[in-house]
Design an enzyme around this catalytic site. Structure first.
Site, PDB file in Angstrom:
ATOM      1  CG  ASP A 130      21.239  16.721  12.432  1.00  0.00           C
ATOM      2  OD1 ASP A 130      21.836  15.787  12.991  1.00  0.00           O
ATOM      3  OD2 ASP A 130      20.506  17.524  13.045  1.00  0.00           O
ATOM      4  NE  ARG A 181      22.260  11.089  14.763  1.00  0.00           N
ATOM      5  CZ  ARG A 181      22.201  12.425  14.675  1.00  0.00           C
ATOM      6  NH1 ARG A 181      21.630  13.026  13.636  1.00  0.00           N
ATOM      7  NH2 ARG A 181      22.737  13.166  15.619  1.00  0.00           N
ATOM      8  CE  LYS A 198       7.373   1.191   9.043  1.00  0.00           C
ATOM      9  NZ  LYS A 198       8.718   1.404   9.528  1.00  0.00           N
TER      10      LYS A 198
HETATM   11  P1  FDA Z   1       9.606   4.373  12.378  1.00  0.00           P
HETATM   12  O1  FDA Z   1       9.151   5.668  11.801  1.00  0.00           O
HETATM   13  O2  FDA Z   1       9.293   3.126  11.655  1.00  0.00           O
HETATM   14  O3  FDA Z   1       9.059   4.276  13.853  1.00  0.00           O
HETATM   15  C1  FDA Z   1       9.234   3.126  14.672  1.00  0.00           C
HETATM   16  C2  FDA Z   1       8.504   3.362  15.979  1.00  0.00           C
HETATM   17  O4  FDA Z   1       9.131   4.436  16.685  1.00  0.00           O
HETATM   18  C3  FDA Z   1       7.063   3.828  15.814  1.00  0.00           C
HETATM   19  O5  FDA Z   1       6.191   2.740  15.703  1.00  0.00           O
HETATM   20  C4  FDA Z   1       6.860   4.610  17.098  1.00  0.00           C
HETATM   21  O6  FDA Z   1       6.634   3.730  18.190  1.00  0.00           O
HETATM   22  C5  FDA Z   1       8.182   5.271  17.311  1.00  0.00           C
HETATM   23  N1  FDA Z   1       8.251   6.608  16.684  1.00  0.00           N
HETATM   24  C6  FDA Z   1       8.945   6.963  15.579  1.00  0.00           C
HETATM   25  N2  FDA Z   1       8.793   8.270  15.323  1.00  0.00           N
HETATM   26  C7  FDA Z   1       7.988   8.751  16.268  1.00  0.00           C
HETATM   27  C8  FDA Z   1       7.460  10.043  16.558  1.00  0.00           C
HETATM   28  N3  FDA Z   1       7.736  11.100  15.794  1.00  0.00           N
HETATM   29  N4  FDA Z   1       6.637  10.177  17.616  1.00  0.00           N
HETATM   30  C9  FDA Z   1       6.354   9.126  18.412  1.00  0.00           C
HETATM   31  N5  FDA Z   1       6.818   7.867  18.201  1.00  0.00           N
HETATM   32  C10 FDA Z   1       7.625   7.700  17.155  1.00  0.00           C
HETATM   33  N6  FDA Z   1      16.314  12.196   9.793  1.00  0.00           N
HETATM   34  C11 FDA Z   1      16.950  12.842   8.781  1.00  0.00           C
HETATM   35  O7  FDA Z   1      16.444  12.879   7.662  1.00  0.00           O
HETATM   36  N7  FDA Z   1      18.153  13.451   9.010  1.00  0.00           N
HETATM   37  C12 FDA Z   1      18.766  13.416  10.233  1.00  0.00           C
HETATM   38  O8  FDA Z   1      19.850  13.970  10.392  1.00  0.00           O
HETATM   39  C13 FDA Z   1      18.101  12.738  11.288  1.00  0.00           C
HETATM   40  N8  FDA Z   1      18.650  12.683  12.536  1.00  0.00           N
HETATM   41  C14 FDA Z   1      18.069  11.879  13.489  1.00  0.00           C
HETATM   42  C15 FDA Z   1      18.693  11.708  14.725  1.00  0.00           C
HETATM   43  C16 FDA Z   1      18.196  10.790  15.627  1.00  0.00           C
HETATM   44  C17 FDA Z   1      18.903  10.578  16.925  1.00  0.00           C
HETATM   45  C18 FDA Z   1      17.001  10.078  15.328  1.00  0.00           C
HETATM   46  C19 FDA Z   1      16.437   9.060  16.271  1.00  0.00           C
HETATM   47  C20 FDA Z   1      16.346  10.290  14.144  1.00  0.00           C
HETATM   48  C21 FDA Z   1      16.852  11.214  13.222  1.00  0.00           C
HETATM   49  N9  FDA Z   1      16.201  11.454  12.030  1.00  0.00           N
HETATM   50  C22 FDA Z   1      16.862  12.135  11.034  1.00  0.00           C
HETATM   51  C23 FDA Z   1      14.793  11.054  11.850  1.00  0.00           C
HETATM   52  C24 FDA Z   1      14.669   9.702  11.170  1.00  0.00           C
HETATM   53  O9  FDA Z   1      15.038   9.812   9.827  1.00  0.00           O
HETATM   54  C25 FDA Z   1      13.216   9.173  11.253  1.00  0.00           C
HETATM   55  O10 FDA Z   1      12.358  10.064  10.596  1.00  0.00           O
HETATM   56  C26 FDA Z   1      12.704   8.967  12.661  1.00  0.00           C
HETATM   57  O11 FDA Z   1      13.693   8.450  13.507  1.00  0.00           O
HETATM   58  C27 FDA Z   1      11.523   7.963  12.671  1.00  0.00           C
HETATM   59  O12 FDA Z   1      11.949   6.728  12.180  1.00  0.00           O
HETATM   60  P2  FDA Z   1      12.215   5.430  13.081  1.00  0.00           P
HETATM   61  O13 FDA Z   1      13.530   4.864  12.666  1.00  0.00           O
HETATM   62  O14 FDA Z   1      12.104   5.747  14.509  1.00  0.00           O
HETATM   63  O15 FDA Z   1      11.171   4.354  12.587  1.00  0.00           O
END
Ligand code: FDA
Length: 319
Positions: A130, A181, A198
């Site tokens: 990660d 990833r 964003k």
């Molecule tokens: P965004 O934040 O724009 O969210 C899009 C939509 O997803 C939201 O409108 C909502 O519907 C849903 N959503 C997102 N987060 C949510 C939450 N917490 N609760 C409920 N709904 C939510 N980061 C990092 O810095 N280092 C890492 O190693 C990782 N590893 C990692 C693994 C995996 C499998 C995932 C999915 C994510 C990570 N992350 C991470 C976290 C990543 O950086 C990020 O903070 C989150 O995925 C939220 O961003 P989204 O891409 O989902 O988009």
């Protein structure tokens, strides 16, 4: 503003002491964390596997403060890898290098990571490093490359699209055949290293997805393995439907098969979308965290979505 406060609280020792003493907080964290024990996490993996989803298991913990803790975390990962080598599990592991001592001593973290990579290789499984906050990125890349050069091809990295440097890092890493990833990034970063807007973070994630998809094609469009352990070269870690749609459309346009594009999401977040993508034929992997160190991970999940704070507080009134 709320995001910044929550990210600050995720690191504050006083807040951790306070909040982890509240029973309702642990109940609320259960939405994002599969349990305190490995047994509970294995139960969560079985349920995910039963509906066609693979898993990556994270034994929660980060920023250890001494060598004994780092060594204990390493042993815990070896136990975890041993548990998921049973053929019934379609799972691999994810970990944080500060859990293995990166914040204390680079060589210690490298050596602990080498033990884990060696054990994983002997079980035919994969470990994802990660990515944590920006001061750790260079050292994480060094550890990845050092082990890759030693022949460990069963490890991969995470790239965060909020960092300005990530396009350049990605270009080099995909050329080296790194399993990536791609995520947006979850830490508090200053505007001198990360996009504050964003829209820029989203655009960068699309750019990185394009780069990784092109590279996957160049490397023969290798699919995720059928045992669910080793992911393809390109994985998108996001719940953002627009980013997912962009990656799918681009992959389709250039002819990357679905089996070579994995979508990864967090335990407890958008289970509907996880299932839908799997039903459409994409490899989908759920990130399953477990353990007693749930505080910083859970508070970062609250920071991502302010509505989660109300969900969290609503547990105060539940029994
Ligand atoms: P965004 O934040 O724009 O969210 C899009 C939509 O997803 C939201 O409108 C909502 O519907 C849903 N959503 C997102 N987060 C949510 C939450 N917490 N609760 C409920 N709904 C939510 N980061 C990092 O810095 N280092 C890492 O190693 C990782 N590893 C990692 C693994 C995996 C499998 C995932 C999915 C994510 C990570 N992350 C991470 C976290 C990543 O950086 C990020 O903070 C989150 O995925 C939220 O961003 P989204 O891409 O989902 O988009």
């Amino acid at each position: 503003m709320l995001r910044a406060i929550l990210i600050y609280l995720s690191k504050a020792k006083w807040a951790r002491r306070l909040v982890t003493g509240w029973g309702f907080a642990r109940r609320a964290a259960a939405r994002f964390v599969a349990g305190d024990t490995l047994e509970e996490a294995l139960g969560a993996i079985r349920r995910l596997n039963a509906i066609g989803l693979s898993a990556t298991l994270d034994h929660l913990g980060e920023n250890v403060t001494n060598a004994e803790e780092a060594s204990r975390a390493t042993d815990d990962y070896i136990l975890l890898l041993d548990a998921i080598r049973e053929p019934e599990f379609r799972a691999n592991a994810s970990l944080k290098l500060t859990q293995l001592g990166l914040g204390l001593d680079y060589e210690m973290a490298l050596s602990n990571m080498r033990c884990i990579a060696r054990q994983a290789a002997s079980f035919g499984t994969f470990v994802r490093i990660d990515m944590e906050d920006s001061p750790t990125v260079d050292r994480a890349l060094h550890i990845y490359r050092a082990l890759h050069e030693e022949g460990f091809t069963n490890i991969g990295l995470v790239i965060q699209s909020y960092l300005y440097r990530s396009r350049e890092d990605t270009a080099k890493l995909v050329a080296e055949g790194t399993r990536l990833r791609l995520v947006k990034g979850a830490y508090k970063e200053l505007a001198d290293v990360a996009y504050p807007r964003k829209a820029d973070v989203d655009r960068c994630l699309d750019d990185l997805a394009r780069m990784a998809i092109d590279a996957a094609l160049d490397h023969g469009a290798e699919p995720a393995t059928s045992d669910g352990r080793v992911p393809p070269l390109t994985a998108i870690g996001s719940h953002d439907e627009k980013r997912i749609a962009y990656a799918r459309k681009y992959a389709q346009m250039v002819g990357l098969p679905k089996s070579a594009l994995e979508f990864q999401m967090l335990y407890g977040i958008r289970p509907d979308l996880q299932r839908r993508l799997a039903e459409e034929g994409y490899p989908v992997r759920v990130y399953v965290p477990f353990g007693t160190e749930w505080y910083p991970y859970t508070v970062r999940r609250l920071a991502e979505r302010p509505a989660n704070v109300w969900f969290f507080l609503s547990n105060l009134f539940r029994r």
